[in-house]
Design a protein around this motif. Structure first.
Motif, short mmCIF file in Angstrom:
data_model
loop_
_atom_site.label_atom_id
_atom_site.label_comp_id
_atom_site.label_asym_id
_atom_site.label_seq_id
_atom_site.Cartn_x
_atom_site.Cartn_y
_atom_site.Cartn_z
N VAL A 1 0.84 -1.20 0.00
CA VAL A 1 0.00 0.00 0.00
C VAL A 1 0.88 1.25 0.00
O VAL A 1 0.63 2.21 -0.76
CB VAL A 1 -0.94 0.00 1.23
N ILE A 2 1.91 1.25 0.84
CA ILE A 2 2.83 2.40 0.88
C ILE A 2 3.50 2.59 -0.48
O ILE A 2 3.64 3.72 -0.97
CB ILE A 2 3.88 2.21 1.99
N HIS A 3 3.90 1.50 -1.10
CA HIS A 3 4.51 1.57 -2.43
C HIS A 3 3.56 2.21 -3.44
O HIS A 3 3.96 3.11 -4.20
CB HIS A 3 4.91 0.17 -2.90
N LEU A 4 2.30 1.77 -3.43
CA LEU A 4 1.31 2.36 -4.35
C LEU A 4 1.13 3.85 -4.08
O LEU A 4 1.02 4.67 -5.01
CB LEU A 4 -0.04 1.66 -4.18
N GLU B 1 8.94 6.90 15.34
CA GLU B 1 7.72 6.19 15.71
C GLU B 1 7.71 4.74 15.27
O GLU B 1 7.30 3.86 16.01
CB GLU B 1 6.50 6.90 15.11
N PHE B 2 8.14 4.44 14.05
CA PHE B 2 8.09 3.07 13.54
C PHE B 2 9.49 2.45 13.44
O PHE B 2 9.74 1.60 12.61
CB PHE B 2 7.39 3.06 12.18
N LYS B 3 10.36 2.88 14.31
CA LYS B 3 11.73 2.37 14.28
C LYS B 3 11.77 0.87 14.56
O LYS B 3 12.64 0.17 14.05
CB LYS B 3 12.61 3.12 15.28
N ASP B 4 10.85 0.38 15.40
CA ASP B 4 10.88 -1.04 15.74
C ASP B 4 10.65 -1.90 14.50
O ASP B 4 11.29 -2.95 14.34
CB ASP B 4 9.83 -1.36 16.80
N ILE B 5 9.74 -1.48 13.64
CA ILE B 5 9.50 -2.22 12.40
C ILE B 5 10.74 -2.16 11.52
O ILE B 5 11.19 -3.16 10.94
CB ILE B 5 8.26 -1.69 11.66
N TYR B 6 11.33 -0.96 11.43
CA TYR B 6 12.54 -0.76 10.61
C TYR B 6 13.67 -1.67 11.09
O TYR B 6 14.26 -2.44 10.31
CB TYR B 6 12.96 0.70 10.68
N TYR B 7 13.97 -1.62 12.38
CA TYR B 7 15.11 -2.38 12.90
C TYR B 7 14.82 -3.88 12.92
O TYR B 7 15.71 -4.70 12.66
CB TYR B 7 15.50 -1.88 14.30
N ASP C 1 13.08 3.64 4.82
CA ASP C 1 13.59 4.94 5.23
C ASP C 1 12.45 5.86 5.69
O ASP C 1 12.61 6.65 6.62
CB ASP C 1 14.36 5.60 4.09
N GLN C 2 11.32 5.74 5.02
CA GLN C 2 10.16 6.54 5.45
C GLN C 2 9.72 6.16 6.86
O GLN C 2 9.34 7.02 7.66
CB GLN C 2 9.00 6.35 4.46
#
Length: 811
Positions: free
Chosen positions: A561-564, A735-741, A722-723
């Motif tokens: 969804v983010i990609h779209l 805020e969403f660093k946990d998903i990133y890491y 990166d977003q």
């Protein structure tokens, strides 16, 4: 009642409103009418219920008892009306009285007796057992509070108590006279009798009274009504004892009573702490012990033969590992209460108990601390020790090539009691729930057990009751199907295959398409009412509704969804078919990562739905408090069924079957029952992508996958991550660093990044296919035609003939 005219129905409802609720019909609310109609249906079902029990007693037929910690039955009024042959007349009578049937049926709460697919499967099985005229009953726990009621506040999941029993539940009958006592803890004293046998006496135990509440399970228009017995934990201390207590004792009694009632208080108590684990183990023993005692009582009352013949008359199916204590508890009853020796008791036990495995996930294969079992269930612990010792000796003596595997086979190992191992050793049948799942059990996860007991392992691919998930939830589509192939499919769902004759019939396809649009309009209105979001009924309804878990990969979905969204922001004129992405999911209260994914989905929904630059080409909707009733609204309106678990992780899936049966097309991995759907409908009628199970297992076993390599080489992936890290979706930078890491530095354990490119390609194919509506509807009807294979009638027929050895009751 089936012969009543509409006018007679009206009079009956008016009478019940007065007698049951004490209101005149012109003052009655929807809730009053719900209770009035429920009382009418109960009267009809009770006659058949009694007759069914009498027939079982007279015929002394073999019966199956399905033990499960979950029975996700949903609302029962409409399905009981349908199965009793009363639905159409009742609907007409309600309309003439000025009531909307949908609103009346919506007064019933979803019974808080389950969480997800495990519990819904159990409910489907009970309906099919009754509809196929088999003698079979469910045994569960009457939880006062369900999992939790989910609210989304500022994008976050908030859990509220789900007190579904706060008002009278009209379908249950309390059977206090059939209560049994359950014992926890205490001291075990062993005595040697004159004949050399051992006798065990229990002292200082904590006694809990298990009170049964029976719920009728009606077969489809065949007058068979079986039972779902739900156990409630109650204190055996009387009010008079409490009243005569001294003050300190009184408060002690209150605390003790509260601790007892907790056993049937909550579905899945938080077991992140020791106390929660103890409560969970108590629940499992409570279910098993109460159910077995009830089964023995019924057997002695009706069969009146030696218990050596128990396997001829009784089979106990344990649904996943939760009721595995049935093995040592059955041994305890046979030895300590019925005075059988070990060998005879073991022979009976291993001919009575069958085990269904539902997972390959190691964290879901339950194990309990040895000391906890010893303290809470001292006599059962002794029996488990003996089972383990005998089993390990047998492996050592009879299978020298497996000696080094004994630590992986032992029921007690590393200070833990392994429940799946106990279930396998103590049963005569071990079944998986989809062809791939069973193969993985035999060849990998349980390979050594399969070497020991090859005859025990078998596959029973899951199914769903088509009467609820098509006939009830999608009456317009059901009517169309009946118009062209006749009504026989309702009782013989394999006859849905006859729809293939009409898969290229333009007038029929147009009618099916119109029904889908109508269902989407209804769902769009519901979404707007609940969330304020306006969605386009002509957009593709892309749906993922299931438990929130990393392996189910809602994260992959929202990354797409983010990609779209990124694509549309870069090029607002991008020519795409409008999409509505629908999510429904609960995350376990202590599952931090899952809650972060929910937050991300809701953050993207807020951002995308309010961005005028993308011209409403995509919308994102997270519908809170996903349950059976919500699924009944969503599934008939679904175009794309997202079944995107990491291959090898989803044992079967049943949402895939429900949406297929309603004409949705599956977008999924080669996992669980997706494979069997693909084999039936063909490659052209399903959208498959991603790693295979073998490829996933190869990565797990041999390494070679590096998530950061994809991050560095795929600019779409890098941009999304990166977003997340840079705060592009909100004011809080981290805020969403946990998903990133977690994705990059825990090496993406469920291969979200590895499957991302293939997933994007699959969605492109969906896009192109949807633009050709004639082809799309041909694909849709082809899926419906093959969906009869996934009726739980087929699954139950296989259980009954191959495992349970049951015979149908004559009509």
């Amino acid at each position: 009642m089936p012969h009543l005219t509409i006018d007679e129905w009206i009079k009956a409802i008016e009478h019940k409103a007065e007698s049951v609720r004490g209101v005149a019909i012109n003052e009655a609310t929807d809730k009053d009418i719900y209770y009035a109609v429920s009382a009418l249906v109960t009267e009809e079902m009770n006659k058949n219920w009694l007759q069914t029990q009498e027939r079982y007693k007279e015929k002394q037929c073999k019966q199956v008892y399905y033990l499960s910690m979950e029975f996700l039955v949903g609302r029962l009024l409409e399905s009981n009306l349908l199965n009793s042959g009363l639905l159409n007349e009742c609907n007409e009578a309600l309309k003439k009285l000025g009531f909307n049937p949908e609103r009346v049926y919506a007064q019933e709460p979803d019974a808080g007796l389950g969480n997800g697919g495990l519990g819904r499967l159990a409910a489907c099985f009970l309906e099919s057992i009754a509809s196929l005229r088999y003698a079979g009953h469910g045994c569960g726990i009457r939880y006062r509070y369900g999992l939790f009621e989910q609210r989304i506040i500022h994008g976050h999941q908030v859990e509220l108590p789900d007190y579904w029993l706060k008002e009278e539940y009209p379908w249950e009958t309390r059977k206090a006279e059939e209560s049994v006592d359950i014992h926890f803890g205490g001291d075990i004293h062993m005595f040697k009798k004159n004949d050399g046998s051992l006798e065990f006496k229990y002292e200082n135990t904590d006694k809990v009274t298990a009170v049964p509440y029976d719920v009728p399970i009606a077969g489809y228009q065949n007058k068979v009504v079986n039972s779902l017995r739900l156990w409630s934990a109650e204190s055996n201390a009387s009010d008079s004892e409490m009243l005569t207590s001294q003050c300190s004792q009184y408060y002690h009694h209150l605390d003790h009573k509260h601790s007892i009632e907790q056993i049937s208080g909550f579905l899945y108590p938080d077991d992140s702490m020791y106390e929660g684990k103890v409560l969970r183990l108590k629940q499992q023993y409570f279910l098993v012990s109460a159910s077995l005692k009830s089964i023995f009582r019924q057997y002695k009352k009706t069969v009146r033969r030696s218990l050596i013949h128990l396997p001829d008359k009784i089979v106990i199916q344990i649904n996943d590992t939760h009721p595995s204590l049935a093995v040592p508890e059955l041994m305890r009853i046979l030895m300590d209460e019925e005075r059988f020796g070990w060998e005879d008791a073991w022979q009976i036990t291993t001919k009575v108990i069958a085990y269904t495995n539902h997972t390959t996930l190691s964290e879901a294969l339950e194990k309990w601390p040895e000391d906890m079992v010893k303290s809470l269930l001292p006599r059962l612990y002794m029996i488990i020790q003996e089972i383990n010792e005998r089993f390990c000796k047998k492996v050592w003596n009879d299978h020298p090539l497996l000696r080094e595997k004994i630590p992986e086979l032992a029921i007690i190992a590393d200070g833990q009691v392994h429940m799946a191992r106990l279930a396998i050793v103590g049963s005569f049948s071990v079944n998986g729930v989809a062809r791939l799942h069973t193969d993985i059990l035999k060849k990998k996860e349980m390979k050594s057990f399969y070497t020991l007991f090859p005859e025990r392992f078998n596959n029973k691919t899951n199914g769903i009751t088509h009467r609820r998930w098509l006939l009830q939830v999608n009456p317009e589509l059901s009517s169309l199907i009946t118009d062209v192939i006749g009504p026989q499919w309702i009782q013989r769902p394999n006859q849905l295959i006859s729809l293939l004759r009409y898969s290229k019939d333009s007038p029929f396809l147009d009618k099916v398409s119109a029904v889908k649009v109508h269902n989407k309009v209804k769902l769009a209105h519901f979404i707007h009412e609940k969330t304020g979001i306006m969605v386009d009924e002509h957009s593709i309804f892309d749906v993922q509704i299931k438990r929130l878990h990393e392996y189910k990969r809602q994260l992959l979905n929202i990354f797409h969804v983010i990609h779209l969204y990124n694509e549309l922001k870069d090029n607002p004129k991008l020519d795409i078919t409008p999409r509505t992405f629908l999510f429904g999911a609960k995350a376990a209260p202590s599952y931090h990562f899952a809650k972060e994914v929910i937050k991300l989905i809701n953050r993207m929904a807020s951002l995308i739905n309010n961005d005028p630059a993308i011209h409403d080409k995509i919308k994102v909707v997270f519908l809170e408090n996903y349950n059976v009733s919500l699924a009944e609204k969503i599934i008939p309106a679904t175009d794309i069924s997202e079944q995107i678990s990491t291959a090898s992780k989803e044992a079967s899936g049943t949402g895939n079957m429900k949406m297929m049966m309603n004409g949705a097309l599956t977008l999924g991995t080669l996992d669980g029952a997706n494979i069997e759907i693909k084999d039936l409908v063909g490659d052209k009628n399903i959208f498959i992508f991603g790693l295979t199970a073998d490829e996933v297992l190869h990565y797990y076993n041999h390494g070679g996958y590096v998530a950061r390599d994809i991050y560095h080489t795929d600019e779409r992936v890098r941009r999304i991550l990166d977003q997340l890290k840079d705060g592009a979706f909100g004011s809080q930078e981290i805020e969403f660093k946990d998903i990133y890491y977690h994705t990059l530095y825990h090496n993406d354990p469920y291969f979200v990044l590895r499957d991302f490119d293939a997933y994007i390609e699959a969605h492109e194919l969906v896009e192109q296919s949807y633009r050709d509506q004639a082809t799309w509807m041909n694909m849709s009807v082809t899926n419906i035609a093959y969906s009869g294979k996934f009726s739980s009638d087929r699954t139950i027929q296989e259980y009954a003939s191959e495992i349970w050895k049951l015979k149908r009751m004559e009509k």
